[in-house]
Design a protein around this motif. Structure first.
Motif, PDB file in Angstrom:
ATOM      1  N   GLY A 183      43.236  43.975  52.076  1.00 44.52           N
ATOM      2  CA  GLY A 183      42.371  44.786  52.924  1.00 44.52           C
ATOM      3  C   GLY A 183      41.275  45.477  52.141  1.00 44.52           C
ATOM      4  N   VAL A 184      41.597  45.917  50.933  1.00 42.86           N
ATOM      5  CA  VAL A 184      40.594  46.526  50.055  1.00 42.86           C
ATOM      6  C   VAL A 184      39.504  45.506  49.738  1.00 42.86           C
ATOM      7  N   MET A 185      39.910  44.311  49.362  1.00 46.69           N
ATOM      8  CA  MET A 185      38.949  43.273  48.981  1.00 46.69           C
ATOM      9  C   MET A 185      38.029  42.912  50.150  1.00 46.69           C
ATOM     10  N   ASP A 186      38.568  42.950  51.367  1.00 48.34           N
ATOM     11  CA  ASP A 186      37.778  42.650  52.564  1.00 48.34           C
ATOM     12  C   ASP A 186      36.678  43.685  52.796  1.00 48.34           C
ATOM     13  N   CYS A 187      36.832  44.865  52.259  1.00 47.05           N
ATOM     14  CA  CYS A 187      35.857  45.946  52.443  1.00 47.05           C
ATOM     15  C   CYS A 187      34.705  45.887  51.439  1.00 47.05           C
ATOM     16  N   LEU A 188      34.834  45.073  50.406  1.00 47.93           N
ATOM     17  CA  LEU A 188      33.832  45.068  49.344  1.00 47.93           C
ATOM     18  C   LEU A 188      32.572  44.330  49.757  1.00 47.93           C
ATOM     19  N   SER A 189      31.431  44.836  49.312  1.00 47.49           N
ATOM     20  CA  SER A 189      30.142  44.212  49.609  1.00 47.49           C
ATOM     21  C   SER A 189      29.753  43.168  48.567  1.00 47.49           C
ATOM     22  N   GLY A 190      30.506  43.095  47.499  1.00 46.75           N
ATOM     23  CA  GLY A 190      30.251  42.141  46.421  1.00 46.75           C
ATOM     24  C   GLY A 190      31.408  42.182  45.455  1.00 46.75           C
ATOM     25  N   PRO A 191      31.304  41.421  44.375  1.00 39.06           N
ATOM     26  CA  PRO A 191      32.411  41.407  43.410  1.00 39.06           C
ATOM     27  C   PRO A 191      32.574  42.749  42.708  1.00 39.06           C
ATOM     28  N   MET A 192      33.824  43.078  42.412  1.00 36.83           N
ATOM     29  CA  MET A 192      34.051  44.300  41.645  1.00 36.83           C
ATOM     30  C   MET A 192      33.659  44.051  40.194  1.00 36.83           C
ATOM     31  N   VAL A 193      33.314  45.118  39.525  1.00 34.81           N
ATOM     32  CA  VAL A 193      32.988  45.058  38.099  1.00 34.81           C
ATOM     33  C   VAL A 193      34.197  45.611  37.368  1.00 34.81           C
ATOM     34  N   LEU A 194      34.826  44.775  36.556  1.00 36.21           N
ATOM     35  CA  LEU A 194      36.034  45.168  35.858  1.00 36.21           C
ATOM     36  C   LEU A 194      35.760  45.303  34.373  1.00 36.21           C
ATOM     37  N   GLU A 195      36.101  46.467  33.818  1.00 36.58           N
ATOM     38  CA  GLU A 195      35.970  46.703  32.385  1.00 36.58           C
ATOM     39  C   GLU A 195      37.354  46.948  31.833  1.00 36.58           C
ATOM     40  N   GLU A 196      37.652  46.313  30.688  1.00 33.78           N
ATOM     41  CA  GLU A 196      38.946  46.458  30.029  1.00 33.78           C
ATOM     42  C   GLU A 196      38.721  47.180  28.705  1.00 33.78           C
ATOM     43  N   PHE A 197      39.696  48.013  28.334  1.00 30.98           N
ATOM     44  CA  PHE A 197      39.578  48.827  27.130  1.00 30.98           C
ATOM     45  C   PHE A 197      40.783  48.639  26.233  1.00 30.98           C
ATOM     46  N   ASP A 198      40.544  48.656  24.935  1.00 34.96           N
ATOM     47  CA  ASP A 198      41.599  48.571  23.943  1.00 34.96           C
ATOM     48  C   ASP A 198      41.833  49.947  23.327  1.00 34.96           C
ATOM     49  N   ASP A 199      43.075  50.203  22.954  1.00 33.55           N
ATOM     50  CA  ASP A 199      43.383  51.431  22.231  1.00 33.55           C
ATOM     51  C   ASP A 199      42.766  51.381  20.844  1.00 33.55           C
ATOM     52  N   LEU A 200      42.479  52.534  20.309  1.00 32.50           N
ATOM     53  CA  LEU A 200      41.952  52.616  18.923  1.00 32.50           C
ATOM     54  C   LEU A 200      43.093  52.690  17.957  1.00 32.50           C
TER      55      LEU A 200
END
Length: 96
Positions: A79-96
């Motif tokens: 249902g969340v995905m159906d509400c989106l107007s375009g692709p989500m932008v996903l950023e991944e982070f690594d621990d230091l």
């Protein structure tokens, strides 16, 4: 730790449904997944219909094999995905 920030851009007419679904998902994660140390749902300041999900999971495997397979994720995310107007932008982070 596996940390992600997902930026989500929502169709204006679907904003109420999106907020309700993301709020329900956040509540379920916080109540039932104690290994998830951060799970935030926020409105992006200065951008209409733009939100962010900020998450920190024990590992990428946990995210994929546990979090993404929970009943609440399976129920609410389509249902969340159906509400989106375009692709989500996903950023991944690594621990230091």
């Amino acid at each position: 730790m596996y940390t992600i920030v997902a930026k989500l851009f929502v169709k204006p007419e679907k904003e109420a449904a999106f907020v309700a679904a993301m709020s329900a998902l956040t509540d379920k994660v916080l109540a039932h997944q104690p290994d998830v140390t951060v799970y935030l749902f926020k409105k992006i300041r200065g951008q209409d219909h733009a939100y962010a999900a900020i998450e920190q999971h024990p590992s990428q495997d946990y995210f994929r094999q546990v979090h993404c397979t929970t009943p609440w994720f399976q129920e609410l995310v389509p249902g969340v995905m159906d509400c989106l107007s375009g692709p989500m932008v996903l950023e991944e982070f690594d621990d230091l």
